[in-house]
Design an enzyme around this catalytic site. Structure first.
Site, PDB file in Angstrom:
ATOM      1  N   ASP A 193      -3.078   4.684  -1.297  1.00  0.00           N
ATOM      2  CA  ASP A 193      -3.945   5.097  -0.193  1.00  0.00           C
ATOM      3  C   ASP A 193      -3.708   6.574   0.106  1.00  0.00           C
ATOM      4  O   ASP A 193      -2.641   6.956   0.580  1.00  0.00           O
ATOM      5  CB  ASP A 193      -3.648   4.269   1.059  1.00  0.00           C
TER       6      ASP A 193
ATOM      7  N   LYS B 265     -11.132  -1.661   9.416  1.00  0.00           N
ATOM      8  CA  LYS B 265     -10.487  -1.596  10.730  1.00  0.00           C
ATOM      9  C   LYS B 265     -11.441  -2.199  11.756  1.00  0.00           C
ATOM     10  O   LYS B 265     -12.579  -1.734  11.907  1.00  0.00           O
ATOM     11  CB  LYS B 265     -10.172  -0.138  11.104  1.00  0.00           C
TER      12      LYS B 265
ATOM     13  N   ASP C  57     -12.063   3.063   3.088  1.00  0.00           N
ATOM     14  CA  ASP C  57     -11.418   2.730   4.364  1.00  0.00           C
ATOM     15  C   ASP C  57     -12.037   3.616   5.453  1.00  0.00           C
ATOM     16  O   ASP C  57     -13.063   3.253   6.028  1.00  0.00           O
ATOM     17  CB  ASP C  57      -9.891   2.942   4.259  1.00  0.00           C
TER      18      ASP C  57
ATOM     19  N   TRP D 101      -2.859  -5.861   7.775  1.00  0.00           N
ATOM     20  CA  TRP D 101      -1.749  -5.001   8.159  1.00  0.00           C
ATOM     21  C   TRP D 101      -1.624  -5.061   9.679  1.00  0.00           C
ATOM     22  O   TRP D 101      -2.630  -5.050  10.397  1.00  0.00           O
ATOM     23  CB  TRP D 101      -2.033  -3.555   7.735  1.00  0.00           C
TER      24      TRP D 101
ATOM     25  N   GLU E 112      -7.375   3.807  -2.647  1.00  0.00           N
ATOM     26  CA  GLU E 112      -8.000   3.616  -1.328  1.00  0.00           C
ATOM     27  C   GLU E 112      -8.270   4.973  -0.697  1.00  0.00           C
ATOM     28  O   GLU E 112      -7.379   5.818  -0.607  1.00  0.00           O
ATOM     29  CB  GLU E 112      -7.116   2.783  -0.420  1.00  0.00           C
TER      30      GLU E 112
ATOM     31  N   GLN F  29       0.875  -1.171   0.000  1.00  0.00           N
ATOM     32  CA  GLN F  29       0.000   0.000   0.000  1.00  0.00           C
ATOM     33  C   GLN F  29       0.914   1.224   0.000  1.00  0.00           C
ATOM     34  O   GLN F  29       1.760   1.359   0.902  1.00  0.00           O
ATOM     35  CB  GLN F  29      -0.874   0.025   1.250  1.00  0.00           C
TER      36      GLN F  29
ATOM     37  N   LYS G 142       1.351   5.129   0.367  1.00  0.00           N
ATOM     38  CA  LYS G 142       0.694   6.341   0.850  1.00  0.00           C
ATOM     39  C   LYS G 142       0.889   7.458  -0.174  1.00  0.00           C
ATOM     40  O   LYS G 142       2.010   7.687  -0.655  1.00  0.00           O
ATOM     41  CB  LYS G 142       1.277   6.775   2.200  1.00  0.00           C
TER      42      LYS G 142
END
Ligand code: 0XW
Ligand code: MG
Length: 367
Positions: free
Chosen positions: A192, A264, A240, A319, A217, A161, A163
């Site tokens: 993301d 999450k 997310d 993760w 994402e 992933q 950032k």
């Protein structure tokens, strides 16, 4: 089997090799909340909740601790089972899923110990003995990004992933091209933005990376923007942060707005809620990750037990903050090795914190 005592510890988790940098936040340390529930049959269950500061989700450590004090008081003497406790907690307090999640996780731990089963067996059964993790590469320049993604792929990670949301869409696109070029075939790449892009930015970024097989994402901050973006870009859009509860997640799936999920476990309310997400996502053939914001051994175990029950072709990975966390709460906890995580097989979560390692409790509530 009824609840007789609840104990909460508040622990700082310095970021090893930090800071952890993503769009909109830089963290040198996080604060986690560790909950122990005890029953009249002598069983103990452990839960945890670790907000990623106060800006990643609508929760912050002090608020979660205050909510847990009130929730556990209301649960004293109640059945030590996830469903009765969930109904009781809803009657006691609206929202606060990140606090309720710690209770839910501890109750699944107790149920596993009471039945002699690992939690994944109670969730329908693990589909494999180890599951893939994914590595989140922070905001860097293109050359450093290429070097980092090549290194984590060489370690054995099958998903990366990256950032983005640096404030410069062209630079984000350059980092994505550098990452894609550096990754071996078969390693998936997700961008993301952690809510940093406007709809226009996301459309611009998608045009600049039209040749890349990536997913975006949480490109934008709000659900309205994500719904507005749907259908305007070629890349799949993964939700997310926007999945703030079960109903919003169900709606995003039902309307086809989310082509993937970065879930999450504490944001939606714990293992029980995440179980529902697992089955709704499977019904819509939507890939999902099973993660949490941050946290230690207990949160890691909850994610791994549930992640092990997600169909491999729809599983984006789990993760873990473990590479950034210096200490285990007890003897061991789930650890990433070569990009993969062994699934615990002992009853409950398979994590037994040592209270002596946790310091002074923040509160203790008894029946
Ligand atoms: C990569 N994560 C799972 C770790 C941090 O909590 C942020 C999160 C994400 O997907 O944004
Ligand atoms: Mg994310």
């Amino acid at each position: 089997m009824r609840l007789t005592r609840a104990t909460l510890w508040t622990r700082d988790l310095p970021v090893v090799g930090g800071p952890y940098v993503y769009a909109g936040a830089t963290h040198d340390a996080l604060t986690t909340l560790i909950l122990r529930l005890e029953t009249d049959t002598g069983l103990t269950g452990w839960g945890e909740s670790c907000p990623l500061g106060a800006t990643y989700a609508p929760a912050f450590p002090e608020g979660v601790a205050a909510a847990l004090r009130r929730l556990t008081r209301a649960l004293m003497g109640a059945k030590a089972l996830p469903r009765p406790a969930a109904v009781r907690m809803e009657a006691e307090m609206m929202g606060q899923p990140q606090a309720k999640a710690a209770v839910d996780i501890a109750l699944w731990d107790i149920l596993g110990k009471a039945t002699g089963q690992p939690v994944h067996a109670l969730l329908g059964g693990a589909l494999r003995d180890r599951i893939p993790s994914y590595f989140a590469v922070g905001l860097m320049d293109p050359d450093a990004t290429a070097a980092k993604v090549a290194a984590v792929a060489a370690e054995g990670y099958t998903a990366v992933q990256l950032k983005i949301g640096s404030g410069d869409v062209a630079r984000d696109a350059a980092c994505l091209h550098a990452a894609h070029k550096a990754l071996p075939k078969g390693v998936t790449l997700t961008a993301d933005a952690n809510r940093a892009l406007t709809v226009g930015d996301a459309m611009h970024l998608s045009r600049l990376t039209a040749d890349l097989p990536i997913a975006l994402e949480q490109p934008c901050a709000t659900r309205a923007e994500l719904r507005d973006l749907a259908g305007k870009i070629a890349h799949p859009i993964y939700w997310d942060e926007a999945t703030e509860d079960l109903a919003l997640t169900m709606d995003a799936l039902a309307r086809g707005h989310a082509q993937g999920l970065g879930m999450k476990i504490t944001r939606v309310g714990g293992i029980s809620a995440m179980l529902a997400v697992r089955d709704m996502a499977a019904a819509r053939r939507v890939p999902m990750s099973v993660d949490d914001h941050w946290g230690g051994d207990i949160i890691a175990a909850a994610c791994v037990h549930l992640g092990a029950t997600v169909a491999p072709d729809l599983f984006r990975g789990t993760w873990l903050a473990q590479p950034y966390v210096a200490h285990h709460y007890g003897a061991t906890g789930p650890t990433i090795s070569g990009g993969w995580i062994d699934v615990p097989q002992s009853p409950g979560l398979g994590v037994t914190p040592d209270p002596a390692r946790l310091g002074q409790p923040t509160f203790e509530v008894t029946a």
